[in-house]
Write a protein that holds these residues in place. Structure first.
Motif, PDB file in Angstrom:
ATOM      1  N   UNK B  12      29.282  44.057 -15.423  1.00  0.00           N
ATOM      2  CA  UNK B  12      30.429  43.821 -16.303  1.00  0.00           C
ATOM      3  C   UNK B  12      30.327  42.460 -16.992  1.00  0.00           C
ATOM      4  N   UNK B  13      29.933  41.443 -16.247  1.00  0.00           N
ATOM      5  CA  UNK B  13      29.905  40.082 -16.799  1.00  0.00           C
ATOM      6  C   UNK B  13      28.763  39.887 -17.789  1.00  0.00           C
ATOM      7  N   UNK B  14      27.893  40.869 -17.889  1.00  0.00           N
ATOM      8  CA  UNK B  14      26.811  40.755 -18.871  1.00  0.00           C
ATOM      9  C   UNK B  14      27.223  41.309 -20.225  1.00  0.00           C
ATOM     10  N   UNK B  15      28.391  41.972 -20.294  1.00  0.00           N
ATOM     11  CA  UNK B  15      28.742  42.670 -21.533  1.00  0.00           C
ATOM     12  C   UNK B  15      30.090  42.272 -22.138  1.00  0.00           C
ATOM     13  N   UNK B  31      42.374  44.125 -14.250  1.00  0.00           N
ATOM     14  CA  UNK B  31      42.641  42.805 -14.831  1.00  0.00           C
ATOM     15  C   UNK B  31      41.322  42.151 -15.213  1.00  0.00           C
ATOM     16  N   UNK B  32      41.420  41.004 -15.869  1.00  0.00           N
ATOM     17  CA  UNK B  32      40.203  40.349 -16.362  1.00  0.00           C
ATOM     18  C   UNK B  32      40.175  38.890 -15.932  1.00  0.00           C
ATOM     19  N   UNK B  33      39.025  38.485 -15.388  1.00  0.00           N
ATOM     20  CA  UNK B  33      38.829  37.094 -14.997  1.00  0.00           C
ATOM     21  C   UNK B  33      37.733  36.491 -15.868  1.00  0.00           C
ATOM     22  N   UNK B  34      38.107  35.563 -16.750  1.00  0.00           N
ATOM     23  CA  UNK B  34      37.145  34.981 -17.695  1.00  0.00           C
ATOM     24  C   UNK B  34      36.061  34.156 -17.007  1.00  0.00           C
ATOM     25  N   UNK B  35      36.332  33.717 -15.781  1.00  0.00           N
ATOM     26  CA  UNK B  35      35.381  32.826 -15.096  1.00  0.00           C
ATOM     27  C   UNK B  35      34.456  33.567 -14.120  1.00  0.00           C
ATOM     28  N   UNK B  36      34.609  34.885 -14.019  1.00  0.00           N
ATOM     29  CA  UNK B  36      33.897  35.617 -12.956  1.00  0.00           C
ATOM     30  C   UNK B  36      32.377  35.511 -13.035  1.00  0.00           C
ATOM     31  N   UNK B  37      31.848  35.421 -14.258  1.00  0.00           N
ATOM     32  CA  UNK B  37      30.393  35.413 -14.385  1.00  0.00           C
ATOM     33  C   UNK B  37      29.770  34.039 -14.232  1.00  0.00           C
ATOM     34  N   UNK B  38      30.578  32.987 -14.355  1.00  0.00           N
ATOM     35  CA  UNK B  38      30.031  31.623 -14.397  1.00  0.00           C
ATOM     36  C   UNK B  38      29.244  31.262 -13.147  1.00  0.00           C
ATOM     37  N   UNK B  39      29.814  31.616 -11.974  1.00  0.00           N
ATOM     38  CA  UNK B  39      29.146  31.247 -10.714  1.00  0.00           C
ATOM     39  C   UNK B  39      27.753  31.844 -10.614  1.00  0.00           C
ATOM     40  N   UNK B  40      27.603  33.051 -11.199  1.00  0.00           N
ATOM     41  CA  UNK B  40      26.305  33.733 -11.117  1.00  0.00           C
ATOM     42  C   UNK B  40      25.450  33.488 -12.353  1.00  0.00           C
ATOM     43  N   UNK B  41      25.885  32.603 -13.228  1.00  0.00           N
ATOM     44  CA  UNK B  41      25.101  32.274 -14.410  1.00  0.00           C
ATOM     45  C   UNK B  41      25.130  33.350 -15.483  1.00  0.00           C
ATOM     46  N   UNK B  42      26.154  34.222 -15.436  1.00  0.00           N
ATOM     47  CA  UNK B  42      26.243  35.292 -16.434  1.00  0.00           C
ATOM     48  C   UNK B  42      27.104  34.829 -17.613  1.00  0.00           C
TER      49      UNK B  42
END
Lengths: 296, 107
Positions: B12-15, B31-42
């Protein structure tokens, strides 16, 4: 409009349920929210007892996100599935006894006009095909003939879903249902044609498989009703129980039905176009500037 | 036990299409979390499911598979998904939401 009525009495907020606190702090009241921001703000609609995967619920949810001024909106409904969700929302809901919803909305609109004058107060009727085209047919049509200024939305699932699957005026000809075993013998009622004949300023058909289109249609209908006259939206909101649609195929069905018999259509009177163009910034409805002819 | 929707954060965080949030018939469930991908570098944030509100209709699965073509959502048994988002642990921010994960059965 003062938003004080949705706020807490000082000192009481910590005793309120989390959903209520979220609604006051992060709800759409007094802000501009849109379908593209969904998932990041608290919605007006709450948990409700509608069936899993119900397309009608999806439409109601999108409609509530699309209301231009939710804090100044009152919904009116009647018996049927829809009111189970419409009433579970953080805006006032008035229950019109079966078939009376457009009559109740007429009085409500006039009362609000007397009390609040030109301040925008939107009344939106949301009822099923049975409540609107069969039992409430007379009141619906008469409210349109009287040019009452409110929005009427038909949640058309083409069946009496709440009572076990009887045919309604909006069921398609030949359709076999649990309580209509030999199939319906008459054509689907042309409510769109009747809406136009009886003087609705804005008439549209929509299917909830395009959320942005639902948002655009609802916004226009509410704004035109505020300024010009009655508006009517007919939305295909399938009943996955009575029509035996697997819940994960509901949107596939919506797409098929849209391509087959429920194509998007929009009808606006000249007054409606003028109001949207001049008062609400819909540039596409403003008259095009005359082309200047240069002498060659 | 019963099925609920489970969103794969990495896909999901890639798209960042957000389609499932718009097509869920339940309010404030996806729901949507704008920061979810940051920790994994996405690149983007990710949608997630408040599992206590999910009725398991799987409409989001059809939308993700057929409209978005990302195949990020699967139906899982609620006792198999591990720690998940629950409505009482979701915090709304300015155009963002974050969820503290908890056991969906014991809370």
């Amino acid at each position: 409009m003062s938003l004080d009525y949705v706020k807490f009495t000082p000192g009481f907020d910590r005793w309120m349920p989390k959903e209520y606190r979220d609604m006051v702090d992060h709800g759409p009241f007094g802000k501009k929210t849109s379908v593209s921001q969904v998932g990041t703000f608290k919605e007006i609609l709450e948990e409700h007892p509608m069936c899993a995967g119900c397309a009608m619920t999806l439409f109601i949810r999108l409609a509530m996100i699309a209301f231009p001024n939710p804090e100044d909106t009152i919904t009116v409904g009647t018996a049927g599935c829809g009111r189970l969700a419409i009433s579970q929302a953080a805006i006032p809901f008035v229950y019109g006894n079966y078939g009376d919803q457009n009559g109740v909305a007429s009085g409500l609109t006039r009362g609000l006009k007397l009390r609040f004058g030109d301040k925008p107060k939107d009344v939106v009727v949301m009822a099923g095909d049975g409540g609107m085209a069969d039992i409430g047919f007379a009141q619906t049509l008469h409210s349109w003939f009287r040019k009452e200024k409110f929005t009427t939305i038909m949640l058309d699932n083409e069946v009496y879903g709440n009572t076990g699957g009887q045919e309604s005026g909006m069921t398609n000809k030949g359709q076999v249902l649990k309580m209509a075993p030999v199939g319906k013998k008459f054509e689907k009622m042309d409510m769109l044609g009747m809406a136009k004949v009886s003087g609705c300023a804005y008439v549209a058909t929509v299917v909830p498989n395009n959320p942005r289109r639902v948002e655009s249609v609802i916004k226009k209908a509410v704004l035109v009703a505020r300024e010009v006259g009655p508006t009517y939206i007919q939305a295909y909101t399938s009943c996955n129980i009575e029509y035996a649609i697997p819940t994960d195929k509901v949107m596939e069905d919506a797409k098929d039905v849209e391509n087959d018999r429920y194509k998007f259509s929009e009808y606006l009177t000249d007054d409606a176009k003028q109001a949207l163009g001049e008062l609400y910034g819909y540039k596409e409805y403003l008259p095009k500037p005359a082309k200047t002819v240069t002498a060659g | 036990m019963y099925l609920i929707a489970y969103i794969d954060t990495e896909i999901c965080a890639a798209t960042s299409c957000k389609l499932c949030t718009q097509y869920c018939p339940e309010a404030n469930t996806i729901l949507y979390n704008n920061d979810a991908g940051k920790e994994k570098g996405l690149k983007y944030g990710s949608a997630y499911v408040a599992v206590d509100r999910c009725k398991g209709c799987a409409q989001c699965v059809w939308v993700c598979d057929n409209m978005a073509k990302h195949n990020a959502i699967k139906m899982e048994m609620i006792d198999q998904v591990g720690d998940s988002a629950l409505t009482e642990n979701i915090t709304y921010g300015e155009k963002n939401t974050t969820a503290k994960l908890a056991n969906p059965i014991r809370g």
